[in-house]
Motif scaffolding. Structure first.
Motif, PDB file in Angstrom:
ATOM      1  N   GLY A   1       0.786  -1.220   0.000  1.00 41.48           N
ATOM      2  CA  GLY A   1       0.000   0.000   0.000  1.00 41.48           C
ATOM      3  C   GLY A   1       0.820   1.272   0.000  1.00 41.48           C
ATOM      4  N   TRP A   2       2.123   1.146   0.191  1.00 39.39           N
ATOM      5  CA  TRP A   2       2.976   2.333   0.160  1.00 39.39           C
ATOM      6  C   TRP A   2       3.030   2.909  -1.252  1.00 39.39           C
ATOM      7  N   LEU A   3       3.112   4.228  -1.333  1.00 38.04           N
ATOM      8  CA  LEU A   3       3.409   4.882  -2.601  1.00 38.04           C
ATOM      9  C   LEU A   3       4.909   5.135  -2.664  1.00 38.04           C
ATOM     10  N   TRP A   4       5.519   4.749  -3.762  1.00 34.52           N
ATOM     11  CA  TRP A   4       6.954   5.024  -3.944  1.00 34.52           C
ATOM     12  C   TRP A   4       7.093   6.380  -4.629  1.00 34.52           C
ATOM     13  N   THR A   5       7.151   7.417  -3.815  1.00 35.72           N
ATOM     14  CA  THR A   5       7.097   8.768  -4.360  1.00 35.72           C
ATOM     15  C   THR A   5       8.377   9.149  -5.089  1.00 35.72           C
ATOM     16  N   GLU A   6       9.510   8.823  -4.502  1.00 32.39           N
ATOM     17  CA  GLU A   6      10.753   9.312  -5.106  1.00 32.39           C
ATOM     18  C   GLU A   6      11.930   8.485  -4.608  1.00 32.39           C
ATOM     19  N   GLU A   7      12.999   8.530  -5.366  1.00 29.31           N
ATOM     20  CA  GLU A   7      14.248   7.949  -4.917  1.00 29.31           C
ATOM     21  C   GLU A   7      15.287   9.054  -4.861  1.00 29.31           C
ATOM     22  N   TYR A   8      15.560   9.534  -3.659  1.00 31.90           N
ATOM     23  CA  TYR A   8      16.646  10.486  -3.453  1.00 31.90           C
ATOM     24  C   TYR A   8      17.952   9.707  -3.388  1.00 31.90           C
TER      25      TYR A   8
ATOM     26  N   ARG B   1      20.820   4.711  -1.744  1.00 32.35           N
ATOM     27  CA  ARG B   1      19.454   5.131  -2.035  1.00 32.35           C
ATOM     28  C   ARG B   1      18.806   5.714  -0.780  1.00 32.35           C
ATOM     29  N   CYS B   2      17.975   6.720  -0.950  1.00 30.92           N
ATOM     30  CA  CYS B   2      17.091   7.206   0.113  1.00 30.92           C
ATOM     31  C   CYS B   2      15.688   7.161  -0.468  1.00 30.92           C
ATOM     32  N   LEU B   3      15.037   6.037  -0.253  1.00 33.35           N
ATOM     33  CA  LEU B   3      13.740   5.800  -0.864  1.00 33.35           C
ATOM     34  C   LEU B   3      12.667   6.532  -0.077  1.00 33.35           C
ATOM     35  N   HIS B   4      11.833   7.247  -0.796  1.00 29.08           N
ATOM     36  CA  HIS B   4      10.792   8.058  -0.169  1.00 29.08           C
ATOM     37  C   HIS B   4       9.430   7.433  -0.438  1.00 29.08           C
TER      38      HIS B   4
ATOM     39  N   ASN C   1      17.254  16.199  -6.238  1.00 25.04           N
ATOM     40  CA  ASN C   1      17.019  14.979  -5.468  1.00 25.04           C
ATOM     41  C   ASN C   1      18.312  14.214  -5.182  1.00 25.04           C
ATOM     42  N   VAL C   2      19.438  14.880  -5.286  1.00 24.00           N
ATOM     43  CA  VAL C   2      20.710  14.268  -4.914  1.00 24.00           C
ATOM     44  C   VAL C   2      21.335  15.056  -3.764  1.00 24.00           C
ATOM     45  N   LEU C   3      21.625  14.379  -2.680  1.00 21.63           N
ATOM     46  CA  LEU C   3      22.310  15.006  -1.545  1.00 21.63           C
ATOM     47  C   LEU C   3      23.787  14.673  -1.651  1.00 21.63           C
ATOM     48  N   HIS C   4      24.579  15.713  -1.726  1.00 25.91           N
ATOM     49  CA  HIS C   4      26.015  15.494  -1.845  1.00 25.91           C
ATOM     50  C   HIS C   4      26.663  15.762  -0.492  1.00 25.91           C
TER      51      HIS C   4
END
Lengths: 281, 281
Positions: free
Chosen positions: A105-112, A134-137, A199-202
């Motif tokens: 039921g989760w929505l996979w909104t984004e992959e940071y 990966r930082c899966l949102h 969407n990339v954390l450096h």
DNA sequence: GTTCCGCATGAATCGATAG
DNA sequence: ACTATCGATTCATGCGGAA
């Protein structure tokens, strides 16, 4: 663990215990943000009771179900994870997990992405050093809380030059635009020395000179905490480790709840958080 | 398309046609590296006959089977791809594709990243700008060709500081030494200042001011071509687009084979490659 | 010949509107 | 209810003209 399930019992505490059991005692729809970096598959088997890669998904799913239960509808779940290389290949448990979480039921909104500025050295014949995770949102619903302004970053160089040398015609043009109703946000343009990030954390990995192995820099949870919560909101980390998430939350004025099964890490996490309190006062 | 299947017929050519049909005419085990960026799901529907996200995997699999057939056992397949956001979520066709390719017999060796220095602008309530794409690395067998020294990079801060502190005379001396071909010592120093890269490529997208829209910077295929092939090897791009992969291969002294279905892009690709030839001579 | 500035242009995505 | 189209948003880059 407290036997009550009143919300106040579940704020600004660090709980020692199995996270699945602990979560089951929590009231539903009470958490604003979950940020966590679960134990990696098969890694540090000696220190953390590693989970075999082939069993990872089935191990994680019941926990994810509880996380979904305790998360507020407009809350977010950020999962920092990276698959290991097994037998020369990237294992597929992370992408299988994404598919299974969606079934849950989760929505996979984004992959940071966390792009590590400095990553562990090493040399292998078939791959280079792994410098990203990966930082899966995930979300419970399409409409969720997000405070983008809280993580804005300074703009690129060109903007500085532009703003310095803003000509009169530029100003006039902007104004007239606004006056004619087209440029609805002049203020956006004038105050524009900050830009929204990507969407990339450096970020750099945490330095090694602490007495614990927190492979999770405080800036990482801090960024998501700023992005997805407001002061006073509740941040949960079900795999707290050495306490980084709680420290980040507290520093930002959010309430925290940490769950950690290992006595050693539990003690360490408590010490880290107390240390912050005392240095604050 | 030529009717012969002799290998020489399939080198340094750009073929116009459907890539599945074209591939079927090719001899097996003849390609050293496949680098490609297939049409993204549903994008450029007007210009490229976009594939619906839900149909993407089933569309790609037969092509992948042919790619596997024509690839040498020690060859590599690099797939540059990124899933779209559909209905507020990241679509899962890319990770499903990974799982299906594995079922087809491919080994998923690694996931390299292209971290875009400049990415498309935009603002949305639920996500930031997308500044990265996947470069999935697949192989037929665990032992494959990889020439890591070919992509070594200057070292980080440590080397920079050293170079900053070098006096002008030092710089001149070093330069002249290198230029005059002396100095095994110099090369030693250079080698010491070089490090193996990570699995993240930090490149800018090609700028729009050229007369074609190559949204695939030449440095990207060039990097993988250097890493996975030697001069004289054959590089295949079954979705050539405007010809970037072939240009990169030719510049590096590799043989190339491009397949492109659209007349317009086919012409453009031929022009790009010829242009490079003429400017060389 | 430089340096500087203005400008157009994206492998984007969402929400609203229209059919 | 579901699909198709359009407008709004946004910023790093390199080219070309100007200083």
């Amino acid at each position: 663990m407290p036997s009550e399930t009143q919300e106040s019992e579940w704020r600004n505490r660090i709980v020692q215990g199995d996270c699945l059991s602990a979560l089951k005692g929590m009231p539903p729809n009470s958490v604003d943000l979950i940020v966590t970096s679960p134990p990696y598959a098969d890694s540090r088997k000696s220190t953390y009771g590693g989970i075999h890669p082939d069993k990872y998904v089935e191990w994680f799913l019941p926990i994810a179900a509880e996380l979904r239960r305790v998360l507020k509808p407009e809350g977010s779940f950020v999962l920092n994870i990276k698959e290991k290389a097994v037998n020369g290949e990237r294992h597929t448990y992370v992408i299988e997990l994404i598919l299974e979480l969606k079934k849950q039921g989760w929505l996979w909104t984004e992959e940071y992405l966390w792009h590590k500025k400095n990553c562990a050295p090493g040399k292998w014949p078939n791959r280079f050093r792994d410098s990203w995770e990966r930082c899966l949102h995930f979300n419970k619903q399409k409409a969720f809380a997000m405070y983008q302004e809280a993580v804005m970053v300074p703009m690129g160089d060109w903007a500085k030059k532009r703003l310095q040398n803003l000509s009169e015609t530029d100003k006039i043009r902007d104004t007239s635009k606004a006056g004619s109703g087209f440029g609805k946000n002049v203020s956006n343009w004038l105050e524009r020395d900050m830009a929204y990030p990507t969407n990339v954390l450096h970020l750099a990995t945490e330095c090694a000179n602490k007495n614990h192995s927190a492979a999770y820099p405080e800036d990482l949870p801090a960024w998501f905490i700023k992005l997805f919560t407001q002061p006073g909101d509740l941040v949960l980390d079900p795999f707290l480790g050495s306490g980084t998430t709680c420290v980040a939350a507290k520093k930002l004025g959010r309430d925290y709840l940490g769950i950690e099964i290992k006595e050693e890490y539990f003690q360490l996490a408590q010490a880290q958080v107390s240390q912050h309190f005392s240095s604050q006062k």
